[in-house]
Motif scaffolding. Structure first.
Motif, PDB file in Angstrom:
ATOM      1  N   GLY A 269       7.466  10.621  -0.050  1.00 63.07           N
ATOM      2  CA  GLY A 269       6.172  10.855  -0.700  1.00 63.07           C
ATOM      3  C   GLY A 269       5.359   9.585  -0.897  1.00 63.07           C
ATOM      4  N   LYS A 270       4.083   9.666  -0.552  1.00 61.83           N
ATOM      5  CA  LYS A 270       3.187   8.513  -0.745  1.00 61.83           C
ATOM      6  C   LYS A 270       3.001   8.229  -2.238  1.00 61.83           C
ATOM      7  N   GLY A 271       3.369   7.019  -2.642  1.00 59.82           N
ATOM      8  CA  GLY A 271       3.283   6.651  -4.057  1.00 59.82           C
ATOM      9  C   GLY A 271       2.349   5.486  -4.295  1.00 59.82           C
ATOM     10  N   PHE A 274      -2.379   3.299  -7.575  1.00 61.47           N
ATOM     11  CA  PHE A 274      -3.849   3.267  -7.633  1.00 61.47           C
ATOM     12  C   PHE A 274      -4.359   2.736  -6.300  1.00 61.47           C
ATOM     13  N   ASP A 275      -5.338   3.455  -5.751  1.00 63.35           N
ATOM     14  CA  ASP A 275      -5.906   3.059  -4.458  1.00 63.35           C
ATOM     15  C   ASP A 275      -7.352   2.604  -4.648  1.00 63.35           C
ATOM     16  N   SER A 276      -7.514   1.298  -4.863  1.00 66.01           N
ATOM     17  CA  SER A 276      -8.878   0.744  -4.976  1.00 66.01           C
ATOM     18  C   SER A 276      -9.515   0.609  -3.598  1.00 66.01           C
ATOM     19  N   ILE A 281     -12.925  -2.334  -0.161  1.00 66.50           N
ATOM     20  CA  ILE A 281     -12.940  -1.654  -1.461  1.00 66.50           C
ATOM     21  C   ILE A 281     -13.757  -0.364  -1.451  1.00 66.50           C
ATOM     22  N   LYS A 282     -13.296   0.605  -2.223  1.00 64.47           N
ATOM     23  CA  LYS A 282     -13.971   1.895  -2.317  1.00 64.47           C
ATOM     24  C   LYS A 282     -15.223   1.773  -3.184  1.00 64.47           C
ATOM     25  N   PRO A 283     -16.199   2.664  -3.000  1.00 68.84           N
ATOM     26  CA  PRO A 283     -17.340   2.697  -3.918  1.00 68.84           C
ATOM     27  C   PRO A 283     -16.879   3.047  -5.331  1.00 68.84           C
ATOM     28  N   PHE A 292      -4.652   9.476  -8.604  1.00 72.83           N
ATOM     29  CA  PHE A 292      -3.857  10.599  -8.079  1.00 72.83           C
ATOM     30  C   PHE A 292      -3.237  10.290  -6.718  1.00 72.83           C
ATOM     31  N   ASP A 293      -3.387   9.050  -6.250  1.00 67.12           N
ATOM     32  CA  ASP A 293      -2.924   8.748  -4.897  1.00 67.12           C
ATOM     33  C   ASP A 293      -1.398   8.637  -4.796  1.00 67.12           C
ATOM     34  N   MET A 294      -0.738   8.919  -5.916  1.00 71.32           N
ATOM     35  CA  MET A 294       0.730   8.969  -5.908  1.00 71.32           C
ATOM     36  C   MET A 294       1.228  10.417  -6.007  1.00 71.32           C
ATOM     37  N   THR A 351      -8.272  -1.917   4.991  1.00 69.99           N
ATOM     38  CA  THR A 351      -7.163  -1.963   4.013  1.00 69.99           C
ATOM     39  C   THR A 351      -7.108  -0.690   3.157  1.00 69.99           C
ATOM     40  N   ASP A 352      -8.127   0.179   3.338  1.00 72.10           N
ATOM     41  CA  ASP A 352      -8.117   1.456   2.613  1.00 72.10           C
ATOM     42  C   ASP A 352      -7.300   2.525   3.342  1.00 72.10           C
ATOM     43  N   ALA A 353      -6.888   2.244   4.570  1.00 70.72           N
ATOM     44  CA  ALA A 353      -5.971   3.170   5.254  1.00 70.72           C
ATOM     45  C   ALA A 353      -4.556   2.665   5.004  1.00 70.72           C
ATOM     46  N   GLU A 354      -4.196   2.626   3.691  1.00 70.16           N
ATOM     47  CA  GLU A 354      -2.949   1.988   3.263  1.00 70.16           C
ATOM     48  C   GLU A 354      -1.772   2.948   3.197  1.00 70.16           C
ATOM     49  N   GLY A 355      -2.082   4.245   3.017  1.00 73.11           N
ATOM     50  CA  GLY A 355      -0.995   5.217   2.834  1.00 73.11           C
ATOM     51  C   GLY A 355      -0.057   5.232   4.027  1.00 73.11           C
ATOM     52  N   THR A 382      -5.778  11.471   3.647  1.00 73.21           N
ATOM     53  CA  THR A 382      -7.135  11.269   4.191  1.00 73.21           C
ATOM     54  C   THR A 382      -8.196  12.150   3.530  1.00 73.21           C
ATOM     55  N   GLY A 383      -9.354  11.545   3.281  1.00 79.63           N
ATOM     56  CA  GLY A 383     -10.524  12.313   2.879  1.00 79.63           C
ATOM     57  C   GLY A 383     -10.906  13.298   3.988  1.00 79.63           C
ATOM     58  N   ALA A 384     -10.607  12.947   5.217  1.00 82.35           N
ATOM     59  CA  ALA A 384     -10.946  13.813   6.352  1.00 82.35           C
ATOM     60  C   ALA A 384     -10.234  15.166   6.262  1.00 82.35           C
TER      61      ALA A 384
HETATM   62  N1  BES Z   1      -6.044   7.918  -0.682  1.00 79.57           N
HETATM   63  C1  BES Z   1      -7.052   7.914   0.312  1.00 79.57           C
HETATM   64  C2  BES Z   1      -7.386   9.309   0.816  1.00 79.57           C
HETATM   65  C3  BES Z   1      -8.177  10.200  -0.091  1.00 79.57           C
HETATM   66  C4  BES Z   1      -9.529  10.006  -0.228  1.00 79.57           C
HETATM   67  C5  BES Z   1      -7.574  11.240  -0.741  1.00 79.57           C
HETATM   68  C6  BES Z   1     -10.263  10.859  -1.039  1.00 79.57           C
HETATM   69  C7  BES Z   1      -8.294  12.096  -1.537  1.00 79.57           C
HETATM   70  C8  BES Z   1      -9.640  11.906  -1.697  1.00 79.57           C
HETATM   71  C9  BES Z   1      -6.615   7.088   1.514  1.00 79.57           C
HETATM   72  O1  BES Z   1      -5.821   5.992   1.236  1.00 79.57           O
HETATM   73  C10 BES Z   1      -7.859   6.578   2.150  1.00 79.57           C
HETATM   74  O2  BES Z   1      -8.523   5.790   1.535  1.00 79.57           O
HETATM   75  N2  BES Z   1      -8.133   7.028   3.345  1.00 79.57           N
HETATM   76  C11 BES Z   1      -9.292   6.639   4.059  1.00 79.57           C
HETATM   77  C12 BES Z   1      -8.888   6.374   5.483  1.00 79.57           C
HETATM   78  C13 BES Z   1      -9.950   5.716   6.306  1.00 79.57           C
HETATM   79  C14 BES Z   1     -10.179   4.296   5.817  1.00 79.57           C
HETATM   80  C15 BES Z   1      -9.510   5.721   7.741  1.00 79.57           C
HETATM   81  C16 BES Z   1     -10.301   7.794   3.973  1.00 79.57           C
HETATM   82  O3  BES Z   1      -9.886   8.954   3.997  1.00 79.57           O
HETATM   83  O4  BES Z   1     -11.477   7.504   3.834  1.00 79.57           O
END
Ligand code: BES
Ligand code: MN
Ligand code: ZN
Length: 499
Positions: A269-271, A274-276, A281-283, A292-294, A351-355, A382-384
């Motif tokens: 499981g992805k733990g 916190f995913d900044s 960096i995320k907005p 909730f990224d864990m 670096t946001d594709a860390e999972g 993934t948000g996708a």
């Molecule tokens: N933890 C996020 C995925 C996520 C985003 C889950 C929004 C739930 C809601 C993951 O680590 C991430 O940031 N993924 C990126 C990947 C992209 C950089 C290829 C994403 O989905 O934007």
């Protein structure tokens, strides 16, 4: 407080309970229990319908107080829709509606006759378990971090016990309630862990929760790998993600031995506590949801707990890479090349594709160390995936047809559903890198699939499935809570595999 479940074979009008729940169909008919309540009360439910106060429409419910001839204080009449359309989905809707309505009442217990309704293709045990889990889902309250309220503030009683009507209380019913209790405790565990803030629920906290599970259950072994252990093993990918955080990473390994010498089933499981986003960096808006990224970690730990509580006759390992993704002077950077435990090199383009970067090392470690029968990972990856499937289905990716069918069936049986996406080789070219064996992002299209394709490169030749739970693990919004998915799906899968 957990909800306790029991069964009753008494007649509805005779049960002395704060609230009796019966179903009301749309159109001419009442449910069988409603029929009895109607005649015992001199036609109260018929009049309710004739007056137009209750329609029996799905999603509706009506509360009646102090009916003559009825031992219960209240009767909750839950709309069931048309009798001819009453199926699995309608049953789910009814038990959820009832659970929601019960949660608003000042009562500590209730008795439900929804379990006596006929559902095509479903037996009494399924109805019982489904109704119990819906009740528990709604009874859960997050209280961990609220300030203590004034001692003398009047407190509404909370629903603590619910009895479900069964034709006769037999072995199958007892088993079904045991499964409901175990799944409910796994779900609650996952929800509580998910809801905690990331300054409390950091990698060390997750390791401490695993330690607690091991201490409380005979037959469970725990190993926690520290940063130095991971350095020695060569988990360069996981450690790359961890490098920006002041909270050191942990790799948590729980083992349950219930199956003698058999190869284990493995859950990973992805733990990410916190995913900044790290340096990519995320907005700011919505970043708080990344506590909730864990939830993948919470989900596999919850399923592990449920399997152990049921003492399932199989061997199980649960592997959780627990890491925080932060920007810092020591952070990994876009353009860094990481060498994973498998030996494959990875070009970090975001670096946001860390999972996927922590999971690839956890998957390699799991495969090498335990030679499992099957590996299933769960990740808010993934948000996708949320764009593709929304909030109702988890994304299932696997090249194993049999495993796909088993997981989809487990999701259907527990209403913790998944929908399959392809892992065709054609997608792999999106991950090509000019500087390393693989890039960590796959471009604009099919983001959920290219993330799955990345993981597939680390599970070659293994029976493996990936669940992307980004859309299903929590509800959005200010009061959004962790849902506990995919604990039910995974637990059902394991129940079905145990002998
Ligand atoms: N933890 C996020 C995925 C996520 C985003 C889950 C929004 C739930 C809601 C993951 O680590 C991430 O940031 N993924 C990126 C990947 C992209 C950089 C290829 C994403 O989905 O934007
Ligand atoms: Mn991310
Ligand atoms: Zn993430």
């Amino acid at each position: 407080m957990t909800l306790s479940f029991s069964t009753t074979a008494d007649a509805p009008e005779t049960i002395a309970t704060p609230c009796l729940v019966v179903g009301l169909f749309e159109g001419g008919r009442l449910g069988a229990a409603a029929e009895r309540v109607d005649s015992a009360s001199g036609g109260a439910l018929s009049r309710l319908r004739e007056s137009g106060d209750a329609t029996g429409k799905p999603g509706s419910s009506t509360l009646l107080f102090s009916l003559p001839g009825i031992a219960a204080e209240r009767v909750l009449a839950v709309g069931l829709g048309e009798p001819a359309k009453f199926d699995t989905a309608a049953f789910h809707r009814a038990v959820n509606e009832s659970a929601k309505a019960l949660g608003k009442l000042p009562i500590d217990s209730a008795a439900s006759f929804l379990t006596m309704l006929e559902v095509p293709g479903r037996d009494a045990a399924w109805k019982l378990r489904t109704a119990a889990l819906a009740a528990d889902q709604h009874a859960y309250r997050y209280t961990a971090t609220f300030k203590p309220k004034a001692k003398d503030a009047p407190k509404k009683p909370e629903l603590g016990a619910i009895a479900f009507a069964v034709p006769q209380a037999d072995e199958a019913c007892a088993r079904s309630l045991d499964e409901a209790r175990a799944m409910a405790s796994g779900v609650r565990f996952a929800r509580e862990l998910g809801n905690l803030p990331p300054n409390i629920c950091n990698p060390a906290w997750i390791a401490a929760q695993a330690k607690d599970i091991a201490a409380k259950h005979a037959g469970v072994d725990l190993d926690v790998l520290e940063r130095e252990d991971m350095e020695k093993l060569g988990m360069g990918s996981l450690l790359g993600v961890a490098s920006g955080s002041a909270n050191p990473p942990k790799l948590v390994v729980l083992r349950w031995n219930g199956g003698g010498e058999a190869r284990p089933y493995a859950l990973v499981g992805k733990g990410i506590t916190f995913d900044s986003g790290g340096l990519s960096i995320k907005p700011g808006a919505g970043m708080e949801e990344m506590k909730f990224d864990m939830c993948g970690a919470a989900g596999v730990l919850g399923a592990f707990l449920a399997a152990v509580e049921l003492k399932l006759a199989l061997n199980l390992v649960c592997v959780v890479p627990a890491v925080e993704n932060m920007p810092d002077g020591n952070s990994y950077r876009p353009s860094d090349i990481l060498t994973s435990l498998s030996g494959l090199t990875i070009e970090v383009l975001n670096t946001d594709a860390e999972g996927r970067l922590i999971l690839c090392d956890a998957l390699t470690y799991t495969a090498q160390t335990f030679d499992p029968e099957v590996i299933i990972d769960a990740a808010t990856l993934t948000g996708a995936c949320v764009v593709a499937l929304g909030k109702h289905a988890s994304g299932l990716m696997t090249r194993d047809e049999e495993l796909a069918a088993e997981l989809l069936a487990a999701g259907e049986a527990t209403h913790d559903r998944a929908w399959r996406l392809p892992l065709w080789d054609e997608y792999q070219s999106q991950l090509e890198s000019g500087f390393a064996d693989v890039a960590n992002i796959g471009g604009k299209y099919a983001g959920a699939i290219t993330a799955g394709c990345f993981l597939a490169r680390f599970t070659n030749g293994r029976r493996w499935a990936h669940l992307d739970i980004a859309g299903t693990a929590w509800d959005e919004g200010r009061k959004g809570l962790a849902t506990g998915r995919p604990v039910r799906l995974l637990t059902q899968y394991l129940i079905d595999r145990s002998t």
